[in-house]
Motif scaffolding. Structure first.
Motif, PDB file in Angstrom:
ATOM      1  N   ARG A  21     -18.154   4.556  -2.258  1.00  9.19           N
ATOM      2  CA  ARG A  21     -17.188   4.195  -3.292  1.00  9.19           C
ATOM      3  C   ARG A  21     -17.828   3.586  -4.527  1.00  9.19           C
ATOM      4  O   ARG A  21     -17.452   3.907  -5.660  1.00  9.19           O
ATOM      5  CB  ARG A  21     -16.161   3.215  -2.710  1.00  9.19           C
ATOM      6  N   PHE A  22     -18.826   2.698  -4.326  1.00 13.62           N
ATOM      7  CA  PHE A  22     -19.357   1.930  -5.449  1.00 13.62           C
ATOM      8  C   PHE A  22     -20.783   2.315  -5.849  1.00 13.62           C
ATOM      9  O   PHE A  22     -21.229   1.941  -6.937  1.00 13.62           O
ATOM     10  CB  PHE A  22     -19.327   0.433  -5.115  1.00 13.62           C
ATOM     11  N   SER A  63     -16.421  -6.436 -11.247  1.00 10.75           N
ATOM     12  CA  SER A  63     -16.364  -6.643  -9.798  1.00 10.75           C
ATOM     13  C   SER A  63     -15.343  -7.713  -9.416  1.00 10.75           C
ATOM     14  O   SER A  63     -14.787  -7.678  -8.314  1.00 10.75           O
ATOM     15  CB  SER A  63     -17.751  -7.036  -9.275  1.00 10.75           C
ATOM     16  N   LEU A  64     -15.107  -8.689 -10.307  1.00  9.54           N
ATOM     17  CA  LEU A  64     -14.153  -9.761 -10.013  1.00  9.54           C
ATOM     18  C   LEU A  64     -12.748  -9.214  -9.765  1.00  9.54           C
ATOM     19  O   LEU A  64     -11.968  -9.817  -9.030  1.00  9.54           O
ATOM     20  CB  LEU A  64     -14.126 -10.771 -11.162  1.00  9.54           C
ATOM     21  N   LYS A  65     -12.440  -8.073 -10.379  1.00  6.85           N
ATOM     22  CA  LYS A  65     -11.120  -7.482 -10.190  1.00  6.85           C
ATOM     23  C   LYS A  65     -10.880  -7.113  -8.728  1.00  6.85           C
ATOM     24  O   LYS A  65      -9.727  -7.063  -8.274  1.00  6.85           O
ATOM     25  CB  LYS A  65     -10.976  -6.238 -11.064  1.00  6.85           C
ATOM     26  N   LEU A 124     -24.074  -2.872  -5.562  1.00 11.33           N
ATOM     27  CA  LEU A 124     -24.032  -1.422  -5.375  1.00 11.33           C
ATOM     28  C   LEU A 124     -23.712  -0.695  -6.679  1.00 11.33           C
ATOM     29  O   LEU A 124     -24.290   0.351  -6.986  1.00 11.33           O
ATOM     30  CB  LEU A 124     -22.997  -1.065  -4.303  1.00 11.33           C
ATOM     31  N   ARG A 125     -22.793  -1.227  -7.465  1.00 20.63           N
ATOM     32  CA  ARG A 125     -22.421  -0.589  -8.726  1.00 20.63           C
ATOM     33  C   ARG A 125     -23.622  -0.491  -9.676  1.00 20.63           C
ATOM     34  O   ARG A 125     -23.772   0.495 -10.413  1.00 20.63           O
ATOM     35  CB  ARG A 125     -21.308  -1.383  -9.419  1.00 20.63           C
ATOM     36  N   ARG A 131     -32.775   0.649  -2.811  1.00 19.43           N
ATOM     37  CA  ARG A 131     -33.036  -0.790  -2.937  1.00 19.43           C
ATOM     38  C   ARG A 131     -31.736  -1.585  -2.944  1.00 19.43           C
ATOM     39  O   ARG A 131     -31.625  -2.631  -2.290  1.00 19.43           O
ATOM     40  CB  ARG A 131     -33.838  -1.066  -4.215  1.00 19.43           C
ATOM     41  N   ALA A 132     -30.740  -1.097  -3.662  1.00 23.16           N
ATOM     42  CA  ALA A 132     -29.447  -1.771  -3.686  1.00 23.16           C
ATOM     43  C   ALA A 132     -28.819  -1.802  -2.298  1.00 23.16           C
ATOM     44  O   ALA A 132     -28.247  -2.821  -1.880  1.00 23.16           O
ATOM     45  CB  ALA A 132     -28.517  -1.065  -4.676  1.00 23.16           C
ATOM     46  N   THR A 133     -28.947  -0.709  -1.574  1.00 22.14           N
ATOM     47  CA  THR A 133     -28.392  -0.628  -0.215  1.00 22.14           C
ATOM     48  C   THR A 133     -29.161  -1.536   0.726  1.00 22.14           C
ATOM     49  O   THR A 133     -28.574  -2.187   1.598  1.00 22.14           O
ATOM     50  CB  THR A 133     -28.431   0.824   0.290  1.00 22.14           C
ATOM     51  N   PHE A 134     -30.486  -1.581   0.577  1.00 26.33           N
ATOM     52  CA  PHE A 134     -31.321  -2.495   1.370  1.00 26.33           C
ATOM     53  C   PHE A 134     -30.852  -3.934   1.184  1.00 26.33           C
ATOM     54  O   PHE A 134     -30.689  -4.681   2.159  1.00 26.33           O
ATOM     55  CB  PHE A 134     -32.784  -2.349   0.936  1.00 26.33           C
ATOM     56  N   ILE A 135     -30.643  -4.326  -0.064  1.00 22.80           N
ATOM     57  CA  ILE A 135     -30.197  -5.697  -0.353  1.00 22.80           C
ATOM     58  C   ILE A 135     -28.814  -5.947   0.230  1.00 22.80           C
ATOM     59  O   ILE A 135     -28.555  -7.010   0.823  1.00 22.80           O
ATOM     60  CB  ILE A 135     -30.209  -5.945  -1.876  1.00 22.80           C
TER      61      ILE A 135
END
Length: 313
Positions: A283-284, A165-167, A148-149, A97-101
């Motif tokens: 990676r994430f 994620s802001l980093k 993704l994380r 689902r995360a990858t779909f988004i």
């Protein structure tokens, strides 16, 4: 008009075919693709960002092109909301689902958009694509990474938030954008050898990026595509039909947009899913298999949809 756009864009797809053949013949593999993609993301693309803005950006031009990053942010957020809505209609696990988004939200605004803009509109088009990417990159490295994380249960929960994620905003791409804007806006004259080297290195982005995308296409598996046909159909609908149609419609209400700026906004909205999605899922977090076939299907489909969309402008 359609035939003219198709003939120009087809030149770029020759590189994609070469990349796909190289993958099929074993000349390019998964690890080499990742290395090439990192080379583009961390070196050649940031240098291209820098060179385009350093040589063309001015405060006077800013008055014309300032809407580009604003539209980028708005379109990414709209695509994200559409993706969240469409994801309800398919059965997917958390990582899928995360990858779909992610696939439905983030476009190939560098690896493919820059070569197409260069072919259709020359260096002025490339510079506008780069400026558009200022807004895109902000959400690409924050909302994208967070999406993704959040699906990766191997990462401690305290590292999954938007703050973490802001980093990621501090990277070579944003540094290249910032340096290019400063040099261009202040009309700083850098030594010719620096600019010549930047021009040559930045120009390498286009062929390398196209070969990487072509290699990803060469990995397409018919059985895997069929197994995910429902999700892939919705991704194509969102990315290649709804978003560019919306871009054509909404930009028509902004009479102050110059034709080239409007064309770049629509071009960016018509791009397939980000070719770096498989790398980011590795990676994430997320599902790398769906990431690969999603990039493959949307890129293949865009061969047809991009000339149609751009001929309507």
């Amino acid at each position: 008009m359609f035939s003219q756009v198709l003939s120009k864009v087809s030149v770029l797809f020759v590189f994609l075919i070469i990349g796909a053949i190289a993958r099929y013949k074993g000349l390019l593999n998964e690890e080499f693709n990742k290395s090439l993609a990192k080379l583009v993301l961390m070196i050649t693309l940031p240098v291209l960002y820098f060179y385009s803005l350093a040589t063309q950006f001015t405060l006077e031009l800013f008055k014309t092109i300032w809407p580009l990053p604003v539209f980028a942010v708005c379109f990414v957020l709209l695509a994200y909301l559409l993706a969240k809505f469409f994801s309800r209609f398919v059965e997917l696990g958390p990582k899928e689902r995360a990858t779909f988004i992610y696939l439905s939200t983030f476009t190939n605004c560098g690896f493919l958009a820059i070569p197409i803009a260069n072919m259709l509109y020359g260096t002025e088009g490339v510079m506008r694509v780069v400026f558009f990417n200022i807004g895109f990159n902000i959400l690409y490295w924050t909302l994208g990474v967070w999406t993704l994380r959040a699906s990766n249960d191997t990462i401690p929960s305290e590292n999954n938030g938007m703050k973490s994620s802001l980093k990621n905003l501090v990277n070579s791409g944003t540094i290249g954008l910032l340096c290019g804007i400063i040099v261009g806006a202040l009309a700083i004259k850098l030594p010719p050898f620096i600019m010549d080297a930047s021009s040559m290195l930045g120009a390498a982005t286009i062929p390398i990026a196209l070969l990487v995308v072509g290699s990803i296409m060469g990995k397409g598996n018919i059985r895997e595509i069929y197994a995910q046909k429902g999700a892939l159909s919705l991704i194509v609908l969102c990315k290649l039909v709804i978003m560019p149609a919306f871009a054509i419609f909404i930009t028509g209400f902004f009479g102050s947009l110059d034709p080239l700026t409007r064309a770049i906004i629509i071009l960016q909205a018509a791009m397939p899913s980000a070719s770096t999605t498989p790398i980011f899922t590795t990676r994430f977090g997320g599902d790398s298999k769906l990431a690969s076939i999603g990039v493959f299907v949307t890129t293949i489909s865009s061969i047809i949809t991009i000339p149609i969309i751009m001929s309507l402008i």
